[in-house]
Design a protein around this motif. Structure first.
Motif, PDB file in Angstrom:
ATOM      1  N   ALA A  67      33.993  -1.821  23.911  1.00 47.97           N
ATOM      2  CA  ALA A  67      33.833  -3.279  23.922  1.00 47.97           C
ATOM      3  C   ALA A  67      34.699  -3.967  22.877  1.00 47.97           C
ATOM      4  O   ALA A  67      35.212  -5.063  23.104  1.00 47.97           O
ATOM      5  CB  ALA A  67      32.364  -3.635  23.694  1.00 47.97           C
ATOM      6  N   LYS A  68      34.871  -3.332  21.728  1.00 47.84           N
ATOM      7  CA  LYS A  68      35.592  -3.992  20.636  1.00 47.84           C
ATOM      8  C   LYS A  68      37.113  -3.829  20.716  1.00 47.84           C
ATOM      9  O   LYS A  68      37.835  -4.476  19.976  1.00 47.84           O
ATOM     10  CB  LYS A  68      35.090  -3.468  19.289  1.00 47.84           C
ATOM     11  CG  LYS A  68      35.495  -2.049  18.960  1.00 47.84           C
ATOM     12  CD  LYS A  68      35.070  -1.630  17.559  1.00 47.84           C
ATOM     13  CE  LYS A  68      33.578  -1.457  17.471  1.00 47.84           C
ATOM     14  NZ  LYS A  68      33.161  -0.801  16.213  1.00 47.84           N
ATOM     15  N   PHE A 110      22.798  -0.919  23.022  1.00 48.86           N
ATOM     16  CA  PHE A 110      23.975  -1.746  23.304  1.00 48.86           C
ATOM     17  C   PHE A 110      23.619  -3.220  23.203  1.00 48.86           C
ATOM     18  O   PHE A 110      24.371  -4.018  22.631  1.00 48.86           O
ATOM     19  CB  PHE A 110      24.532  -1.427  24.690  1.00 48.86           C
ATOM     20  CG  PHE A 110      25.826  -2.131  24.999  1.00 48.86           C
ATOM     21  CD1 PHE A 110      27.029  -1.599  24.594  1.00 48.86           C
ATOM     22  CD2 PHE A 110      25.835  -3.341  25.690  1.00 48.86           C
ATOM     23  CE1 PHE A 110      28.230  -2.255  24.860  1.00 48.86           C
ATOM     24  CE2 PHE A 110      27.029  -4.001  25.967  1.00 48.86           C
ATOM     25  CZ  PHE A 110      28.227  -3.455  25.551  1.00 48.86           C
ATOM     26  N   ALA A 111      22.476  -3.596  23.750  1.00 48.30           N
ATOM     27  CA  ALA A 111      22.033  -4.995  23.700  1.00 48.30           C
ATOM     28  C   ALA A 111      21.842  -5.463  22.263  1.00 48.30           C
ATOM     29  O   ALA A 111      22.162  -6.603  21.916  1.00 48.30           O
ATOM     30  CB  ALA A 111      20.743  -5.163  24.496  1.00 48.30           C
ATOM     31  N   ARG A 112      21.344  -4.566  21.396  1.00 47.07           N
ATOM     32  CA  ARG A 112      21.124  -4.941  19.990  1.00 47.07           C
ATOM     33  C   ARG A 112      22.431  -5.137  19.234  1.00 47.07           C
ATOM     34  O   ARG A 112      22.481  -5.920  18.280  1.00 47.07           O
ATOM     35  CB  ARG A 112      20.302  -3.855  19.284  1.00 47.07           C
ATOM     36  CG  ARG A 112      18.831  -3.815  19.650  1.00 47.07           C
ATOM     37  CD  ARG A 112      18.028  -3.007  18.638  1.00 47.07           C
ATOM     38  NE  ARG A 112      18.534  -1.651  18.491  1.00 47.07           N
ATOM     39  CZ  ARG A 112      18.105  -0.610  19.204  1.00 47.07           C
ATOM     40  NH1 ARG A 112      17.184  -0.790  20.145  1.00 47.07           N
ATOM     41  NH2 ARG A 112      18.614   0.588  19.000  1.00 47.07           N
ATOM     42  N   ASN A 113      23.478  -4.446  19.627  1.00 41.57           N
ATOM     43  CA  ASN A 113      24.706  -4.423  18.833  1.00 41.57           C
ATOM     44  C   ASN A 113      25.865  -5.215  19.424  1.00 41.57           C
ATOM     45  O   ASN A 113      26.877  -5.400  18.755  1.00 41.57           O
ATOM     46  CB  ASN A 113      25.166  -2.973  18.632  1.00 41.57           C
ATOM     47  CG  ASN A 113      24.281  -2.216  17.672  1.00 41.57           C
ATOM     48  OD1 ASN A 113      24.406  -2.317  16.455  1.00 41.57           O
ATOM     49  ND2 ASN A 113      23.345  -1.449  18.222  1.00 41.57           N
ATOM     50  N   ASP A 160      26.383  -8.409  20.103  1.00 46.06           N
ATOM     51  CA  ASP A 160      26.760  -9.646  19.410  1.00 46.06           C
ATOM     52  C   ASP A 160      27.556  -9.342  18.144  1.00 46.06           C
ATOM     53  O   ASP A 160      28.542 -10.030  17.829  1.00 46.06           O
ATOM     54  CB  ASP A 160      25.523 -10.469  19.060  1.00 46.06           C
ATOM     55  CG  ASP A 160      24.854 -11.053  20.291  1.00 46.06           C
ATOM     56  OD1 ASP A 160      25.535 -11.183  21.326  1.00 46.06           O
ATOM     57  OD2 ASP A 160      23.652 -11.368  20.234  1.00 46.06           O
ATOM     58  N   ARG A 161      27.136  -8.322  17.433  1.00 47.18           N
ATOM     59  CA  ARG A 161      27.859  -7.920  16.213  1.00 47.18           C
ATOM     60  C   ARG A 161      29.278  -7.481  16.560  1.00 47.18           C
ATOM     61  O   ARG A 161      30.238  -7.851  15.870  1.00 47.18           O
ATOM     62  CB  ARG A 161      27.108  -6.783  15.535  1.00 47.18           C
ATOM     63  CG  ARG A 161      27.858  -6.156  14.363  1.00 47.18           C
ATOM     64  CD  ARG A 161      27.074  -5.005  13.748  1.00 47.18           C
ATOM     65  NE  ARG A 161      26.791  -3.968  14.716  1.00 47.18           N
ATOM     66  CZ  ARG A 161      27.671  -3.026  15.068  1.00 47.18           C
ATOM     67  NH1 ARG A 161      28.892  -3.026  14.554  1.00 47.18           N
ATOM     68  NH2 ARG A 161      27.325  -2.096  15.943  1.00 47.18           N
ATOM     69  N   VAL A 204      32.485  -6.882  26.986  1.00 43.64           N
ATOM     70  CA  VAL A 204      31.026  -6.739  26.983  1.00 43.64           C
ATOM     71  C   VAL A 204      30.454  -7.135  28.344  1.00 43.64           C
ATOM     72  O   VAL A 204      29.567  -6.456  28.886  1.00 43.64           O
ATOM     73  CB  VAL A 204      30.397  -7.586  25.858  1.00 43.64           C
ATOM     74  CG1 VAL A 204      28.888  -7.706  26.044  1.00 43.64           C
ATOM     75  CG2 VAL A 204      30.705  -6.969  24.498  1.00 43.64           C
ATOM     76  N   SER A 205      30.960  -8.218  28.914  1.00 41.22           N
ATOM     77  CA  SER A 205      30.460  -8.684  30.215  1.00 41.22           C
ATOM     78  C   SER A 205      30.697  -7.647  31.300  1.00 41.22           C
ATOM     79  O   SER A 205      29.828  -7.404  32.149  1.00 41.22           O
ATOM     80  CB  SER A 205      31.145 -10.002  30.598  1.00 41.22           C
ATOM     81  OG  SER A 205      30.832 -11.016  29.670  1.00 41.22           O
TER      82      SER A 205
END
Length: 343
Positions: A15-16, A48-51, A53-54, A108-109
């Motif tokens: 994702a990053k 994954f959901a928790r991280n 946004d970071r 991410v999407s």
């Protein structure tokens, strides 16, 4: 069919890094074609959901803070003769940072769309108990001083998967970047830790530390073709390129308006006066002050020297519309409102 369990760290690293877009696109296509089936435990979905946004925030923030420090150092200690060039290049990078942040949002999407089309495997108590026993026995991934139970749950769930799903022809892969917890501590990091070695074999169940290597193993020719197909990514324009283009089109629009005014003066529609008198009643026939007109003629001469008469029109309606449209679009990119064509 290959059933693959991809660790959360792999998804987050994917994702990053927008440069991994081709790998993600290849994975999407192989899943869609039925060559690969994702194994998605609830723990990975939640982590994954928790991280996410970071990851999206850090994708541009870390570069931004580094860039700021570099600018300060260049301003303070840089070679005076090279400083302006270096700062200009750093400003180009700074201009592209928001695009990098948006790229992470897109990654991410796309990952979440993959998740949405994958059945989520719930974690049963039997798996949790075996994971806890690993902690008691200090077996990988609990062989290190610090670790969480989620990694142990993953490997226990994977062990259940390959044992229960004994359909002929099905193969499995476990993919993780977490080599400290899952890889062999004293040998090649691409080998699994001896404590989890029983989960893997030469052909049916494989261990990977790279998603691209896993996909290449599963479908070598197809993966290579897909990567080539998706590997072309448009690089955003540098700030200096945009500014130079705005200057060119602004100058050409001004020159065209200057030529229209020149025709009106030659036809006697607009009068040259020693001093303009305000207020002006009719702006279509507004007179022009002599010294201003003489300055405009000098400016027009410089424009003709810069571009050459062949590149200054006359343009037909379509060409003229394209020039104005390009100027409007470029200014909009840098924050102006649409249709801003002042010169």
């Amino acid at each position: 069919m290959f059933k693959i369990l991809i660790d959360t760290c792999v998804w987050l690293d994917l994702a990053k890094d927008y440069q991994q877009l081709a790998v993600l696109a290849a994975l999407e296509e192989l899943v869609q074609q039925g060559e690969i089936e994702l194994v998605l435990p609830r723990t990975i979905l939640d982590e994954f959901a928790r991280n996410k946004d970071r990851v999206m925030e850090q994708s541009s923030r870390s570069i931004s803070s580094t860039l700021k420090r570099v600018k300060e150092v260049v301003e303070k200690f840089g070679d005076p003769q090279q400083k302006s060039v270096v700062i200009s290049q750093l400003n180009d990078v700074d201009h592209r940072l928001p695009i990098l942040g948006e790229a992470a949002i897109e990654m991410v999407s796309r990952i979440e769309r993959l998740f949405a089309n994958t059945s989520v495997i719930e974690i049963f108590d039997t798996v949790k108990l075996r994971a806890a026993q690993r902690a008691i026995d200090k077996r990988a991934p609990f062989h290190r001083q610090r670790n969480g139970i989620d990694d142990a749950i993953l490997i226990e769930l994977y062990a259940d998967l390959i044992e229960v799903d004994a359909v002929a022809g099905n193969q499995f892969a476990f993919i993780s970047h977490n080599t400290h917890d899952f890889s062999h501590p004293n040998a090649n990091k691409k080998l699994p830790h001896p404590d989890i070695r029983a989960c893997f074999s030469a052909t049916r169940s494989l261990y990977f530390t790279s998603l691209s290597e896993a996909l290449q193993y599963i479908q070598p020719e197809q993966f290579e073709d897909l990567v080539i197909e998706h590997n072309w990514v448009e690089e955003p324009r540098r700030l200096t390129e945009i500014i130079e283009a705005i200057d060119e089109f602004t100058t050409k629009v001004w020159y065209n308006r200057h030529q229209v005014l020149r025709e009106k003066i030659e036809e006697g529609i607009v009068e040259i006066v020693e001093k303009e008198i305000f207020p002006i009643k009719d702006h279509e026939t507004r007179p022009i002050q002599r010294d201003i007109w003489e300055g405009a003629l000098r400016s027009a001469g410089k424009v003709e020297e810069r571009f050459g008469l062949d590149d200054l029109g006359p343009w037909d309606d379509f060409e003229w519309g394209m020039i104005n449209g390009k100027l409007s679009a470029l200014r909009w990119v840098l924050g102006e409102e649409w249709d801003m064509l002042d010169t």
